[in-house]
Write a protein that holds these residues in place. Structure first.
Motif, PDB file in Angstrom:
ATOM      1  N   PRO A   1       6.883  19.968   5.673  1.00  0.00           N
ATOM      2  CA  PRO A   1       5.825  18.952   5.557  1.00  0.00           C
ATOM      3  C   PRO A   1       6.194  17.827   4.591  1.00  0.00           C
ATOM      4  O   PRO A   1       5.919  16.659   4.855  1.00  0.00           O
ATOM      5  CB  PRO A   1       4.608  19.732   5.050  1.00  0.00           C
ATOM      6  N   PHE A   2       6.832  18.180   3.474  1.00  0.00           N
ATOM      7  CA  PHE A   2       7.166  17.161   2.488  1.00  0.00           C
ATOM      8  C   PHE A   2       8.177  16.162   3.052  1.00  0.00           C
ATOM      9  O   PHE A   2       7.960  14.949   2.994  1.00  0.00           O
ATOM     10  CB  PHE A   2       7.736  17.799   1.220  1.00  0.00           C
ATOM     11  N   TRP A   3       9.268  16.659   3.606  1.00  0.00           N
ATOM     12  CA  TRP A   3      10.330  15.758   4.048  1.00  0.00           C
ATOM     13  C   TRP A   3       9.959  15.008   5.317  1.00  0.00           C
ATOM     14  O   TRP A   3      10.405  13.872   5.513  1.00  0.00           O
ATOM     15  CB  TRP A   3      11.653  16.507   4.163  1.00  0.00           C
ATOM     16  N   LEU A   4       9.142  15.585   6.172  1.00  0.00           N
ATOM     17  CA  LEU A   4       8.637  14.819   7.318  1.00  0.00           C
ATOM     18  C   LEU A   4       7.710  13.700   6.848  1.00  0.00           C
ATOM     19  O   LEU A   4       7.717  12.603   7.403  1.00  0.00           O
ATOM     20  CB  LEU A   4       7.918  15.740   8.302  1.00  0.00           C
ATOM     21  N   SER A   5       6.936  13.977   5.804  1.00  0.00           N
ATOM     22  CA  SER A   5       6.061  12.942   5.239  1.00  0.00           C
ATOM     23  C   SER A   5       6.871  11.829   4.588  1.00  0.00           C
ATOM     24  O   SER A   5       6.480  10.661   4.647  1.00  0.00           O
ATOM     25  CB  SER A   5       5.093  13.559   4.219  1.00  0.00           C
ATOM     26  N   VAL A   6       7.979  12.181   3.962  1.00  0.00           N
ATOM     27  CA  VAL A   6       8.872  11.154   3.403  1.00  0.00           C
ATOM     28  C   VAL A   6       9.385  10.256   4.534  1.00  0.00           C
ATOM     29  O   VAL A   6       9.398   9.024   4.409  1.00  0.00           O
ATOM     30  CB  VAL A   6      10.051  11.797   2.628  1.00  0.00           C
ATOM     31  N   GLY A   7       9.786  10.868   5.639  1.00  0.00           N
ATOM     32  CA  GLY A   7      10.245  10.086   6.791  1.00  0.00           C
ATOM     33  C   GLY A   7       9.157   9.176   7.329  1.00  0.00           C
ATOM     34  O   GLY A   7       9.406   8.020   7.688  1.00  0.00           O
ATOM     35  N   MET A   8       7.921   9.698   7.376  1.00  0.00           N
ATOM     36  CA  MET A   8       6.807   8.889   7.851  1.00  0.00           C
ATOM     37  C   MET A   8       6.540   7.723   6.895  1.00  0.00           C
ATOM     38  O   MET A   8       6.288   6.595   7.334  1.00  0.00           O
ATOM     39  CB  MET A   8       5.550   9.760   8.002  1.00  0.00           C
TER      40      MET A   8
ATOM     41  N   SER B   1      -2.656  -2.796   8.883  1.00  0.00           N
ATOM     42  CA  SER B   1      -3.696  -1.860   8.448  1.00  0.00           C
ATOM     43  C   SER B   1      -3.306  -0.425   8.783  1.00  0.00           C
ATOM     44  O   SER B   1      -3.453   0.482   7.953  1.00  0.00           O
ATOM     45  CB  SER B   1      -5.030  -2.193   9.109  1.00  0.00           C
ATOM     46  N   LEU B   2      -2.811  -0.217   9.989  1.00  0.00           N
ATOM     47  CA  LEU B   2      -2.413   1.135  10.388  1.00  0.00           C
ATOM     48  C   LEU B   2      -1.204   1.590   9.588  1.00  0.00           C
ATOM     49  O   LEU B   2      -1.142   2.749   9.153  1.00  0.00           O
ATOM     50  CB  LEU B   2      -2.112   1.184  11.887  1.00  0.00           C
ATOM     51  N   ALA B   3      -0.247   0.714   9.355  1.00  0.00           N
ATOM     52  CA  ALA B   3       0.913   1.081   8.539  1.00  0.00           C
ATOM     53  C   ALA B   3       0.470   1.467   7.125  1.00  0.00           C
ATOM     54  O   ALA B   3       0.971   2.444   6.560  1.00  0.00           O
ATOM     55  CB  ALA B   3       1.917  -0.058   8.495  1.00  0.00           C
ATOM     56  N   GLY B   4      -0.465   0.720   6.554  1.00  0.00           N
ATOM     57  CA  GLY B   4      -0.966   1.043   5.221  1.00  0.00           C
ATOM     58  C   GLY B   4      -1.718   2.370   5.193  1.00  0.00           C
ATOM     59  O   GLY B   4      -1.519   3.194   4.292  1.00  0.00           O
ATOM     60  N   PHE B   5      -2.563   2.603   6.199  1.00  0.00           N
ATOM     61  CA  PHE B   5      -3.298   3.863   6.275  1.00  0.00           C
ATOM     62  C   PHE B   5      -2.337   5.042   6.401  1.00  0.00           C
ATOM     63  O   PHE B   5      -2.473   6.052   5.705  1.00  0.00           O
ATOM     64  CB  PHE B   5      -4.277   3.834   7.455  1.00  0.00           C
ATOM     65  N   LEU B   6      -1.351   4.925   7.281  1.00  0.00           N
ATOM     66  CA  LEU B   6      -0.388   6.013   7.467  1.00  0.00           C
ATOM     67  C   LEU B   6       0.492   6.213   6.230  1.00  0.00           C
ATOM     68  O   LEU B   6       0.890   7.343   5.923  1.00  0.00           O
ATOM     69  CB  LEU B   6       0.464   5.766   8.706  1.00  0.00           C
ATOM     70  N   ALA B   7       0.790   5.143   5.503  1.00  0.00           N
ATOM     71  CA  ALA B   7       1.556   5.276   4.262  1.00  0.00           C
ATOM     72  C   ALA B   7       0.754   6.066   3.231  1.00  0.00           C
ATOM     73  O   ALA B   7       1.294   6.965   2.570  1.00  0.00           O
ATOM     74  CB  ALA B   7       1.932   3.904   3.715  1.00  0.00           C
ATOM     75  N   LEU B   8      -0.526   5.758   3.105  1.00  0.00           N
ATOM     76  CA  LEU B   8      -1.375   6.512   2.180  1.00  0.00           C
ATOM     77  C   LEU B   8      -1.497   7.975   2.610  1.00  0.00           C
ATOM     78  O   LEU B   8      -1.447   8.886   1.776  1.00  0.00           O
ATOM     79  CB  LEU B   8      -2.766   5.878   2.089  1.00  0.00           C
ATOM     80  N   PHE B   9      -1.625   8.207   3.913  1.00  0.00           N
ATOM     81  CA  PHE B   9      -1.696   9.565   4.426  1.00  0.00           C
ATOM     82  C   PHE B   9      -0.388  10.311   4.152  1.00  0.00           C
ATOM     83  O   PHE B   9      -0.397  11.491   3.792  1.00  0.00           O
ATOM     84  CB  PHE B   9      -2.017   9.536   5.917  1.00  0.00           C
ATOM     85  N   SER B  10       0.745   9.620   4.268  1.00  0.00           N
ATOM     86  CA  SER B  10       2.048  10.222   3.963  1.00  0.00           C
ATOM     87  C   SER B  10       2.113  10.652   2.507  1.00  0.00           C
ATOM     88  O   SER B  10       2.581  11.753   2.192  1.00  0.00           O
ATOM     89  CB  SER B  10       3.182   9.229   4.233  1.00  0.00           C
ATOM     90  N   LEU B  11       1.660   9.783   1.622  1.00  0.00           N
ATOM     91  CA  LEU B  11       1.658  10.125   0.191  1.00  0.00           C
ATOM     92  C   LEU B  11       0.784  11.344  -0.078  1.00  0.00           C
ATOM     93  O   LEU B  11       1.149  12.223  -0.862  1.00  0.00           O
ATOM     94  CB  LEU B  11       1.195   8.928  -0.630  1.00  0.00           C
ATOM     95  N   TYR B  12      -0.381  11.400   0.567  1.00  0.00           N
ATOM     96  CA  TYR B  12      -1.258  12.559   0.397  1.00  0.00           C
ATOM     97  C   TYR B  12      -0.563  13.834   0.881  1.00  0.00           C
ATOM     98  O   TYR B  12      -0.597  14.865   0.201  1.00  0.00           O
ATOM     99  CB  TYR B  12      -2.571  12.341   1.156  1.00  0.00           C
ATOM    100  N   LEU B  13       0.069  13.772   2.054  1.00  0.00           N
ATOM    101  CA  LEU B  13       0.748  14.955   2.581  1.00  0.00           C
ATOM    102  C   LEU B  13       1.907  15.377   1.691  1.00  0.00           C
ATOM    103  O   LEU B  13       2.153  16.574   1.502  1.00  0.00           O
ATOM    104  CB  LEU B  13       1.246  14.687   4.005  1.00  0.00           C
ATOM    105  N   MET B  14       2.623  14.410   1.122  1.00  0.00           N
ATOM    106  CA  MET B  14       3.707  14.740   0.200  1.00  0.00           C
ATOM    107  C   MET B  14       3.148  15.447  -1.037  1.00  0.00           C
ATOM    108  O   MET B  14       3.706  16.445  -1.493  1.00  0.00           O
ATOM    109  CB  MET B  14       4.461  13.471  -0.202  1.00  0.00           C
ATOM    110  N   TRP B  15       2.054  14.942  -1.555  1.00  0.00           N
ATOM    111  CA  TRP B  15       1.431  15.532  -2.748  1.00  0.00           C
ATOM    112  C   TRP B  15       0.964  16.954  -2.461  1.00  0.00           C
ATOM    113  O   TRP B  15       1.217  17.871  -3.243  1.00  0.00           O
ATOM    114  CB  TRP B  15       0.271  14.628  -3.188  1.00  0.00           C
TER     115      TRP B  15
END
Length: 167
Positions: free
Chosen positions: A42-49, A7-21
């Motif tokens: 911010p974009f490339w750190l979000s890609v890493g996340m 659940s946390l991995a999924g939430f953080l993945a969605l948050f990463s996509l939002y930050l990339m956008w």
């Protein structure tokens, strides 16, 4: 525990996509003659996340992490107590920024965290609570030329002295 990990991995993945956008609203590449664009870090750190979240999900699916094969509850009483103490400290930190400045709030948070939660010595606590905010000041205000919130007027003498050192 198993459900909490995915659940946390999924939430953080969605948050990463939002930050990339959101960060892609600014240039995310290298601008010739200027350096990285405003959205680069911010974009490339979000890609890493996002990639980290994918690795967590992959290991969860294969059952390779201890949490992915555990049937224990996500947190016990001690875990919830720790979350409340640390979370309360973070809320206090954010509330103190407008009063004692970003650097003062960092110092106070370090006293709370190191001395009262971590039970470290006063020598270590005070050393960290004094040295780290000053180092952060020189990094952000001096090297990066980024001004952080300065709090109420009574903090101004500190900033006057520090700016005299920089300039």
């Amino acid at each position: 525990m198993r459900q909490g990990e995915i659940s946390l991995a999924g939430f953080l993945a969605l948050f990463s996509l939002y930050l990339m956008w959101k960060s892609a609203e600014l240039p995310i590449g290298y601008i010739r003659g200027q350096g990285p664009g405003g959205g680069f870090w911010p974009f490339w750190l979000s890609v890493g996340m996002l990639l980290s979240c994918c690795a967590i999900a992959w290991n969860w699916w294969r059952g390779k992490s201890p949490a992915s094969v555990s049937d224990e509850p996500l947190m016990d009483r001690f875990g919830w107590q720790t979350v409340l103490l640390v979370g309360g400290g973070v809320v206090g930190f954010v509330a103190m920024i407008s009063v004692v400045s970003m650097y003062g709030a960092v110092g106070l948070f370090l006293v709370y965290y190191l001395r009262f939660l971590g039970r470290h010595s006063w020598l270590l606590t005070l050393a960290m609570a004094i040295v780290l905010p000053i180092a952060l000041f020189f990094f952000f205000e001096g090297a990066m030329q980024i001004s952080m919130p300065q709090g109420m007027p009574f903090t101004q003498p500190f900033f006057d002295v520090m700016y005299d050192i920089i300039y």
